[in-house]
Design an enzyme around this catalytic site. Structure first.
Site, PDB file in Angstrom:
ATOM      1  N   ARG A   6       0.814  -1.220   0.000  1.00 36.11           N
ATOM      2  CA  ARG A   6       0.000   0.000   0.000  1.00 36.11           C
ATOM      3  C   ARG A   6       0.843   1.264   0.000  1.00 36.11           C
ATOM      4  NH1 ARG A   6      -1.996   1.614   5.931  1.00 36.11           N
ATOM      5  NH2 ARG A   6      -0.300   0.668   7.110  1.00 36.11           N
ATOM      6  N   SER A  33      -4.870   5.559   5.639  1.00 34.11           N
ATOM      7  CA  SER A  33      -4.608   4.122   5.625  1.00 34.11           C
ATOM      8  C   SER A  33      -4.308   3.592   4.230  1.00 34.11           C
ATOM      9  CB  SER A  33      -5.803   3.360   6.203  1.00 34.11           C
ATOM     10  OG  SER A  33      -5.967   3.665   7.567  1.00 34.11           O
ATOM     11  N   GLU A  54     -18.686   3.421   0.195  1.00 34.66           N
ATOM     12  CA  GLU A  54     -18.030   2.780  -0.938  1.00 34.66           C
ATOM     13  C   GLU A  54     -18.908   2.712  -2.188  1.00 34.66           C
ATOM     14  OE1 GLU A  54     -17.571   1.964   2.188  1.00 34.66           O
ATOM     15  OE2 GLU A  54     -15.407   1.792   2.440  1.00 34.66           O
ATOM     16  N   HIS A 105      -5.388  -3.257   2.633  1.00 37.12           N
ATOM     17  CA  HIS A 105      -5.811  -4.070   3.772  1.00 37.12           C
ATOM     18  C   HIS A 105      -6.506  -5.360   3.329  1.00 37.12           C
ATOM     19  CE1 HIS A 105      -4.884  -0.266   5.609  1.00 37.12           C
ATOM     20  NE2 HIS A 105      -4.996  -0.794   6.815  1.00 37.12           N
ATOM     21  N   ASP A 113      -8.165  -4.906  13.677  1.00 40.86           N
ATOM     22  CA  ASP A 113      -9.540  -4.720  13.217  1.00 40.86           C
ATOM     23  C   ASP A 113     -10.323  -6.026  13.137  1.00 40.86           C
ATOM     24  OD1 ASP A 113      -9.248  -1.965  13.033  1.00 40.86           O
ATOM     25  OD2 ASP A 113      -8.515  -2.077  10.980  1.00 40.86           O
ATOM     26  N   ARG A 163      -1.705  -4.533   3.943  1.00 39.70           N
ATOM     27  CA  ARG A 163      -1.430  -3.553   4.993  1.00 39.70           C
ATOM     28  C   ARG A 163       0.002  -3.646   5.510  1.00 39.70           C
ATOM     29  NH1 ARG A 163      -2.244  -3.520  11.074  1.00 39.70           N
ATOM     30  NH2 ARG A 163      -2.575  -1.333  11.576  1.00 39.70           N
TER      31      ARG A 163
END
Length: 174
Positions: A6, A33, A54, A105, A113, A163
């Site tokens: 990422r 993020s 989204e 992610h 999470d 991630r």
């Protein structure tokens, strides 16, 4: 060297804009993020944040692509595909729009999470769609190459990023 895939996202989009590509990104309130914050900092006019939405993100991206721009999206894989599947299928893919779905992610290593943020089915969902090309780069350098390919080719792409840091496999000339 170890870097998260990422990490290449925002940096590569900044490079592409500096090279003259007409790129805009639409993010679902996760620019820090997803690393689209790099693009937002360098070119704030090329970044749209739609909030935690989204489905809206894909709809806005689709509309922007109709103006001739190359549009990238940003969210976590589970939300970018699960929440917005109908919009990706019926708007982006069926129309062959120049929208690049590029979530981060992905997989099961999303940290604290937990299961609600894990995504394994995203590859299968995207692979089954007409006209969608799916890229799952192995490292930072492969991610840069995948994003460049997606930017330079017309039509829908799914570029899946993780991630956590992973070891470099390919050198910068990849």
């Amino acid at each position: 060297m170890s870097r998260a895939t990422r990490e290449a996202y925002g940096q590569t989009l900044v490079e592409l804009v500096n090279e003259g590509h007409d790129i805009i990104a639409v993010d679902a309130d996760l620019a820090g993020s997803t690393k689209l914050a790099d693009l937002q900092k360098a070119f704030p006019q090329r970044m749209v944040d739609v909030g935690i939405a989204e489905q809206n993100m894909v709809g806005v991206a689709s509309g922007l692509s109709l103006t001739g721009r190359t549009v990238f999206t940003g969210s976590f894989a589970v939300f970018a595909t699960g929440r917005a599947y109908d919009q990706i299928r019926n708007t982006v893919c069926d129309s062959g729009l120049n929208v690049k779905i590029c979530p981060t992610h992905a997989g099961i290593t999303v940290g604290e999470d937990g299961a609600t943020h894990q995504s394994l089915e995203d590859i299968g969902m995207m692979r089954a769609l007409p006209q969608m090309r799916v890229l799952v780069p192995a490292d930072y350098n492969a991610t840069k190459a995948a994003l460049r390919l997606a930017a330079e080719a017309d039509g829908p792409f799914y570029v899946r990023m993780g991630r956590h840091k992973v070891a470099d496999i390919y050198d910068e000339s990849f």
